[in-house]
Design a protein around this motif. Structure first.
Motif, mmCIF file in Angstrom:
data_model
loop_
_atom_site.group_PDB
_atom_site.id
_atom_site.type_symbol
_atom_site.label_atom_id
_atom_site.label_comp_id
_atom_site.label_asym_id
_atom_site.label_seq_id
_atom_site.Cartn_x
_atom_site.Cartn_y
_atom_site.Cartn_z
ATOM 1 N N MET A 1 -1.526 -19.060 -19.527
ATOM 2 C CA MET A 1 -1.301 -18.251 -20.645
ATOM 3 C C MET A 1 -2.595 -17.327 -21.007
ATOM 4 O O MET A 1 -2.922 -16.879 -22.244
ATOM 5 C CB MET A 1 -1.207 -19.226 -21.946
ATOM 6 C CG MET A 1 -0.111 -20.276 -21.840
ATOM 7 S SD MET A 1 -0.316 -21.315 -22.987
ATOM 8 C CE MET A 1 0.665 -20.382 -24.303
ATOM 9 N N LEU B 1 -3.132 -14.851 -23.983
ATOM 10 C CA LEU B 1 -3.069 -15.360 -25.263
ATOM 11 C C LEU B 1 -4.492 -15.318 -25.962
ATOM 12 O O LEU B 1 -5.179 -15.537 -25.168
ATOM 13 C CB LEU B 1 -2.443 -16.708 -25.528
ATOM 14 C CG LEU B 1 -2.640 -17.396 -26.820
ATOM 15 C CD1 LEU B 1 -1.606 -16.557 -27.670
ATOM 16 C CD2 LEU B 1 -2.107 -18.888 -26.492
ATOM 17 N N CYS C 1 -5.806 -16.771 -29.541
ATOM 18 C CA CYS C 1 -5.496 -17.416 -30.732
ATOM 19 C C CYS C 1 -6.032 -16.475 -32.182
ATOM 20 O O CYS C 1 -5.740 -16.829 -33.230
ATOM 21 C CB CYS C 1 -5.828 -18.666 -30.903
ATOM 22 S SG CYS C 1 -4.965 -19.787 -29.797
ATOM 23 N N GLN D 1 -13.487 -21.007 -31.436
ATOM 24 C CA GLN D 1 -14.687 -21.500 -31.046
ATOM 25 C C GLN D 1 -14.355 -22.929 -29.979
ATOM 26 O O GLN D 1 -15.092 -22.935 -29.026
ATOM 27 C CB GLN D 1 -15.472 -22.251 -32.355
ATOM 28 C CG GLN D 1 -16.671 -23.132 -32.005
ATOM 29 C CD GLN D 1 -17.887 -22.520 -32.419
ATOM 30 O OE1 GLN D 1 -17.947 -22.164 -33.732
ATOM 31 N NE2 GLN D 1 -18.894 -22.943 -31.992
ATOM 32 N N TYR D 2 -13.210 -23.726 -30.566
ATOM 33 C CA TYR D 2 -12.947 -24.920 -29.502
ATOM 34 C C TYR D 2 -11.745 -24.620 -28.915
ATOM 35 O O TYR D 2 -11.385 -25.760 -28.100
ATOM 36 C CB TYR D 2 -12.898 -25.814 -30.659
ATOM 37 C CG TYR D 2 -14.166 -26.302 -31.523
ATOM 38 C CD1 TYR D 2 -15.326 -26.436 -31.041
ATOM 39 C CD2 TYR D 2 -13.915 -26.400 -33.053
ATOM 40 C CE1 TYR D 2 -16.532 -26.788 -31.641
ATOM 41 C CE2 TYR D 2 -15.226 -26.750 -33.734
ATOM 42 C CZ TYR D 2 -16.557 -26.917 -33.094
ATOM 43 O OH TYR D 2 -17.553 -26.991 -33.822
ATOM 44 N N ILE D 3 -11.296 -23.512 -28.675
ATOM 45 C CA ILE D 3 -9.893 -23.441 -28.255
ATOM 46 C C ILE D 3 -10.355 -22.727 -26.764
ATOM 47 O O ILE D 3 -11.058 -21.970 -26.416
ATOM 48 C CB ILE D 3 -9.079 -22.350 -29.011
ATOM 49 C CG1 ILE D 3 -8.847 -23.001 -30.146
ATOM 50 C CG2 ILE D 3 -7.818 -22.066 -28.146
ATOM 51 C CD1 ILE D 3 -8.007 -22.260 -31.135
ATOM 52 N N SER D 4 -9.871 -23.699 -25.667
ATOM 53 C CA SER D 4 -9.911 -22.791 -24.316
ATOM 54 C C SER D 4 -8.250 -22.747 -24.192
ATOM 55 O O SER D 4 -7.520 -23.755 -24.066
ATOM 56 C CB SER D 4 -10.284 -23.996 -23.396
ATOM 57 O OG SER D 4 -11.528 -24.526 -23.907
ATOM 58 N N VAL D 5 -7.947 -21.431 -23.745
ATOM 59 C CA VAL D 5 -6.532 -21.330 -23.405
ATOM 60 C C VAL D 5 -6.311 -21.450 -21.924
ATOM 61 O O VAL D 5 -7.197 -21.198 -21.048
ATOM 62 C CB VAL D 5 -6.493 -19.661 -23.848
ATOM 63 C CG1 VAL D 5 -4.757 -19.248 -23.140
ATOM 64 C CG2 VAL D 5 -6.625 -19.413 -25.148
ATOM 65 N N PRO D 6 -5.321 -22.193 -21.427
ATOM 66 C CA PRO D 6 -4.857 -22.671 -20.288
ATOM 67 C C PRO D 6 -4.589 -21.476 -19.404
ATOM 68 O O PRO D 6 -4.277 -20.255 -19.792
ATOM 69 C CB PRO D 6 -3.574 -23.550 -20.406
ATOM 70 C CG PRO D 6 -3.177 -23.085 -21.617
ATOM 71 C CD PRO D 6 -4.273 -22.804 -22.914
#
Lengths: 151, 226
Positions: free
Chosen positions: B162, B165, B167, B154-159
């Motif tokens: 990457m 990826l 999570c 929910q709060y993750i933004s993958v650069p």
């Protein structure tokens, strides 16, 4: 009512986020945005020290309540825009540029701070004090501001 | 000290207690529900704070990121973190089912339905969004579980550098643990598919690709015939 732009400045005075929400704004170069952020940071630091009155009455040492730290510039109003500055307890500053008549700006900034703490601070790939590059933060921010501007 | 020693019950009653095995007490409460039947968290909604989970999971990702050689390696580590959870949840969730349906799933479909409904509800308070079988005839061992908005991401933004990826590899590890524990050895991987035309609606959409080992498919075919 239009929200023009958002700038986030870290506690060292570096620009970590800048975004325009309205069409047809004058653009600055990246460098100028950095200078603007640094300048504002300095001016803000000065304004926290400014006080027209002498501080005679030092807070009594018996009191448990610590007085609020001086806030510095909170609002800057001109004919064309209004600049609301929200400084968090950790020293991060949110600058929101809106039209002068925009209501509830403090609520909008509060909501933006909420989005920042959710989508930036809870992101394991974000490095503290570095420029914000979080896709979901961008998305949520636009999702929140766009309806405000179209009202 | 000596006075507080319990009096030994006669041998006969001891034996009958052992036979019944459901004598009310600490181990077998009178209503038949043991401590395994309900969560330790007694709050009304039995939910946890999503913020605290987000911070914990963020630290898990950062921890897994230390000294990894690549994205594959990072996903593998997240997968390994989830695997034991899956093994334990299989037992726990089956135990909490009503006695009639408490048996271990014996078919692939039954297992996957257990995962998409009961496991997903337990973890995320909602069922998974879709369960599909691979339409490619060359890969009959592949199944896909879709989640439009994985809670862990929910709060993750993958650069950008990457972008391979996802999570939710952690959740894939949980699913893999359930499959392994049920005797259906499988490899489970998480893939982001929230790009293109579907990306507008569900930018975080994730597909969990469940790839069973060949012997599982072989056994399934054998079971189907008999």
């Amino acid at each position: 009512m239009v929200v023009f732009a958002l700038i986030i400045i870290n506690k060292a005075g570096g620009l970590i986020y800048q975004r325009d929400f309205a069409e047809g704004l004058n653009k600055l170069s990246i460098n100028d945005y950095l200078v603007l952020a640094g300048t504002f940071h300095g001016v803000h630091a000065i304004t926290t020290r400014l006080n027209p009155l002498h501080q005679h009455n030092l807070p009594p040492s018996t009191s448990d309540v610590r007085p609020d730290p001086p806030s510095g510039i909170e609002v800057l109003e001109t004919e064309n825009f209004r600049l609301q500055c929200f400084s968090t307890l950790t020293g991060t500053k949110f600058l929101l540029f809106t039209e002068p008549q925009q209501p509830n700006v403090d609520k909008i900034v509060g909501r933006i701070y909420e989005l920042y703490s959710d989508y930036v601070m809870k992101n394991p790939f974000y490095q503290l004090e570095m420029p914000v590059r979080c896709e979901s933060f961008d998305r949520k921010l636009v999702q929140y501001v766009r309806p405000l501007n179209s009202r | 000290m000596a006075s507080s020693q319990p009096v030994k019950p006669p041998l006969a009653t001891q034996a009958s207690q052992a036979q019944r095995g459901s004598q009310p007490g600490l181990r077998y409460p009178s209503n038949g529900k043991t401590i395994y039947h309900r969560p330790l968290n007694r709050s009304r909604t039995q939910e946890l704070s999503q913020s605290s989970f987000a911070y914990l999971f963020g630290e898990m990702v950062s921890y897994a990121q230390k000294r990894v050689t690549g994205i594959q390696d990072l996903e593998k580590r997240l997968n390994v973190q989830g695997h034991p959870i899956g093994l334990k949840l299989l037992d726990l969730l089956l135990y909490r089912e009503p006695p009639r349906t408490q048996t271990r799933p014996l078919h692939i479909i039954a297992l996957l339905q257990f995962i998409t409904t009961i496991l997903w509800r337990h973890l995320f308070s909602r069922p998974a969004d879709a369960l599909e079988k691979s339409s490619n005839p060359d890969t009959p061992e592949e199944y896909m579980i879709s989640d439009n908005e994985p809670l862990v991401n929910q709060y993750i933004s993958v650069p950008k550098e990457m972008n391979q990826l996802n999570c939710a590899a952690f959740v894939a590890g949980i699913v893999e643990g359930v499959c392994d524990g049920a005797g259906f050895p499988a490899r489970v991987t998480a893939h982001s598919v929230g790009k293109g035309e579907e990306g507008e609606l569900w930018p975080g959409k994730t597909v969990f690709l469940v790839k069973f080992e060949p012997e599982v498919v072989e056994r399934e075919a054998y079971l189907g015939r008999s």
